[in-house]
Design an enzyme around this catalytic site. Sequence first.
Site, PDB file in Angstrom:
ATOM      1  N   SER A  46       0.824  -1.217   0.000  1.00 49.57           N
ATOM      2  CA  SER A  46       0.000   0.000   0.000  1.00 49.57           C
ATOM      3  C   SER A  46       0.857   1.265   0.000  1.00 49.57           C
ATOM      4  O   SER A  46       0.345   2.366  -0.205  1.00 49.57           O
ATOM      5  CB  SER A  46      -0.967  -0.003   1.184  1.00 49.57           C
ATOM      6  OG  SER A  46      -0.239  -0.061   2.378  1.00 49.57           O
ATOM      7  N   HIS A  47       2.169   1.140   0.236  1.00 48.03           N
ATOM      8  CA  HIS A  47       3.051   2.309   0.145  1.00 48.03           C
ATOM      9  C   HIS A  47       4.068   2.145  -0.980  1.00 48.03           C
ATOM     10  O   HIS A  47       5.061   2.850  -1.029  1.00 48.03           O
ATOM     11  CB  HIS A  47       3.752   2.559   1.480  1.00 48.03           C
ATOM     12  CG  HIS A  47       2.776   2.904   2.545  1.00 48.03           C
ATOM     13  ND1 HIS A  47       2.137   4.122   2.599  1.00 48.03           N
ATOM     14  CD2 HIS A  47       2.246   2.168   3.541  1.00 48.03           C
ATOM     15  CE1 HIS A  47       1.289   4.133   3.607  1.00 48.03           C
ATOM     16  NE2 HIS A  47       1.326   2.961   4.184  1.00 48.03           N
ATOM     17  N   GLU A 187      -7.971  -1.037   3.840  1.00 45.46           N
ATOM     18  CA  GLU A 187      -8.596  -2.335   4.134  1.00 45.46           C
ATOM     19  C   GLU A 187     -10.118  -2.218   4.101  1.00 45.46           C
ATOM     20  O   GLU A 187     -10.808  -3.137   3.668  1.00 45.46           O
ATOM     21  CB  GLU A 187      -8.170  -2.829   5.516  1.00 45.46           C
ATOM     22  CG  GLU A 187      -6.817  -3.483   5.541  1.00 45.46           C
ATOM     23  CD  GLU A 187      -6.441  -3.916   6.946  1.00 45.46           C
ATOM     24  OE1 GLU A 187      -7.300  -4.442   7.655  1.00 45.46           O
ATOM     25  OE2 GLU A 187      -5.287  -3.674   7.314  1.00 45.46           O
TER      26      GLU A 187
HETATM   27  P1  NDP Z   1      -0.617  -2.767  11.200  1.00 44.14           P
HETATM   28  O1  NDP Z   1      -1.804  -2.835  12.090  1.00 44.14           O
HETATM   29  O2  NDP Z   1      -0.533  -3.689  10.048  1.00 44.14           O
HETATM   30  O3  NDP Z   1       0.713  -2.949  12.054  1.00 44.14           O
HETATM   31  C1  NDP Z   1       1.029  -2.049  13.075  1.00 44.14           C
HETATM   32  C2  NDP Z   1       2.320  -2.443  13.756  1.00 44.14           C
HETATM   33  O4  NDP Z   1       2.073  -3.607  14.530  1.00 44.14           O
HETATM   34  C3  NDP Z   1       3.450  -2.806  12.805  1.00 44.14           C
HETATM   35  O5  NDP Z   1       4.637  -2.319  13.317  1.00 44.14           O
HETATM   36  C4  NDP Z   1       3.422  -4.329  12.775  1.00 44.14           C
HETATM   37  O6  NDP Z   1       4.686  -4.922  12.492  1.00 44.14           O
HETATM   38  C5  NDP Z   1       3.010  -4.624  14.196  1.00 44.14           C
HETATM   39  N1  NDP Z   1       2.341  -5.912  14.338  1.00 44.14           N
HETATM   40  C6  NDP Z   1       1.362  -6.419  13.571  1.00 44.14           C
HETATM   41  N2  NDP Z   1       0.979  -7.629  14.015  1.00 44.14           N
HETATM   42  C7  NDP Z   1       1.757  -7.887  15.102  1.00 44.14           C
HETATM   43  C8  NDP Z   1       1.853  -8.974  16.014  1.00 44.14           C
HETATM   44  N3  NDP Z   1       1.084 -10.051  15.883  1.00 44.14           N
HETATM   45  N4  NDP Z   1       2.757  -8.897  17.001  1.00 44.14           N
HETATM   46  C9  NDP Z   1       3.554  -7.817  17.145  1.00 44.14           C
HETATM   47  N5  NDP Z   1       3.508  -6.763  16.321  1.00 44.14           N
HETATM   48  C10 NDP Z   1       2.626  -6.790  15.315  1.00 44.14           C
HETATM   49  O7  NDP Z   1      -0.424  -1.264  10.667  1.00 44.14           O
HETATM   50  P2  NDP Z   1      -1.523  -0.167  10.297  1.00 44.14           P
HETATM   51  O8  NDP Z   1      -2.574  -0.811   9.453  1.00 44.14           O
HETATM   52  O9  NDP Z   1      -1.931   0.554  11.516  1.00 44.14           O
HETATM   53  O10 NDP Z   1      -0.642   0.797   9.375  1.00 44.14           O
HETATM   54  C11 NDP Z   1      -0.062   0.278   8.187  1.00 44.14           C
HETATM   55  C12 NDP Z   1       0.878   1.266   7.576  1.00 44.14           C
HETATM   56  O11 NDP Z   1       0.152   2.341   7.014  1.00 44.14           O
HETATM   57  C13 NDP Z   1       1.880   1.900   8.540  1.00 44.14           C
HETATM   58  O12 NDP Z   1       3.141   1.863   7.909  1.00 44.14           O
HETATM   59  C14 NDP Z   1       1.408   3.320   8.717  1.00 44.14           C
HETATM   60  O13 NDP Z   1       2.415   4.276   8.912  1.00 44.14           O
HETATM   61  C15 NDP Z   1       0.743   3.560   7.369  1.00 44.14           C
HETATM   62  N6  NDP Z   1      -0.257   4.617   7.466  1.00 44.14           N
HETATM   63  C16 NDP Z   1       0.013   5.823   6.903  1.00 44.14           C
HETATM   64  C17 NDP Z   1      -0.907   6.846   6.972  1.00 44.14           C
HETATM   65  C18 NDP Z   1      -0.593   8.194   6.426  1.00 44.14           C
HETATM   66  O14 NDP Z   1      -1.426   9.048   6.482  1.00 44.14           O
HETATM   67  N7  NDP Z   1       0.575   8.426   5.916  1.00 44.14           N
HETATM   68  C19 NDP Z   1      -2.208   6.655   7.606  1.00 44.14           C
HETATM   69  C20 NDP Z   1      -2.362   5.365   8.203  1.00 44.14           C
HETATM   70  C21 NDP Z   1      -1.421   4.370   8.117  1.00 44.14           C
HETATM   71  P3  NDP Z   1       4.954  -5.633  11.041  1.00 44.14           P
HETATM   72  O15 NDP Z   1       5.166  -4.515  10.079  1.00 44.14           O
HETATM   73  O16 NDP Z   1       6.140  -6.485  11.268  1.00 44.14           O
HETATM   74  O17 NDP Z   1       3.715  -6.461  10.727  1.00 44.14           O
END
Ligand code: NDP
Length: 334
Positions: A46-47, A187
Amino acid sequence: MSTIHLSLEEAHSLAMDCLLKNGCDEANARAAADRMIQAEGDLCHSHGLFRLPWYAGAVKSGRANGKAKPRVEQLAPAVIRVDGDGGFAPLAQEIAHQPLVDCARENGIASMALVNMFHIAAMWPEVEKLAMEGLCGFAFTASYPYVAPAGGSKPLYGTNPMGFSWPRKDKPPLVFDQASAAMARGEIMIAARDGHSVPETAGIGPDGEATTDPNVVLEGAQLGFGGYKGAALAMMVELLAGAMIGEFLSIESAEDDGGKGGPPKGGELMIAIDPARHGDPEGFLARGETLFEAILEQEGTRLPGARRFINRQKTPETGIEVPRSLHESILALM
Ligand code: NDP
């Protein structure tokens, strides 16, 4: 879904060509392409290339400056401001990195306001880079209004992500990067497209009532994760990455875009801390490892960021799958 296979190098060339042909200069195109392909390499699609038509459209229309020359200014001993000159965030973030590192090492802590730029994407690349220098990193950005304030029913906050990093010896840094919304906007859109329901915690309809219908959430508002707690974090991000640094709040960013849905214009607040300057220079890394070991002893756990680091080791060999429709729409822009 029909896909085509690309190596990371091919994906990078595709992004570079597209950005150059739509009006970016070499430096801006390369920085943006690097960021997109870094995300693809970690399988954070997505990025990645998904954003390329957005970027190309914004620069072609003249809304974003494809020849931006970001400027760095020292506002106080531990405060830096970077003006992105109306370009895309990656070049400004690249230029901002070393001054922030130097300033944090000198003062023990440093703060940086990045302003006047388009689409601050995922937070992990910049905080991870700080941790690779032995620093702790924080990053915050606001975007377009999608999330209701606690108790409210109208979109007001962005999905406002925050990133954090902690350095580790001989291991990839600990990095988490998460939105303050319960569910990513993308999502919810995908659930709407595919006819799936979403959890009740994801959002509310225009009437403020709970719903599991993603189309109703898209008409209404998303919710912060953990109810009012996530909403409070989203509010904090608006204040830090909007009000404090003289940048748009999410509601203002949407007005600036005029509802066209292009990449959001705005800013980012970054904070870098030198942990070695906080009282336990010899011990902090080992103490962090004590915590991580205790976490990983429990079955079912993993560290945040681990998924990406595993993907990153594989994709230089395996390459990536790009949706055919996306690939075609990128080619049509050139
Ligand atoms: P996720 O909910 O997918 O993940 C959030 C964090 O939790 C990540 O660091 C992930 O690590 C970690 N994580 C996920 N599952 C587990 C687990 N089971 N145990 C431990 N850690 C876990 O992210 P979001 O959907 O909240 O966001 C996704 C991306 O979108 C991010 O990079 C965010 O910056 C970006 N975003 C950007 C926006 C903008 O305006 N620019 C707005 C909203 C989001 P891992 O990566 O290893 O899975």
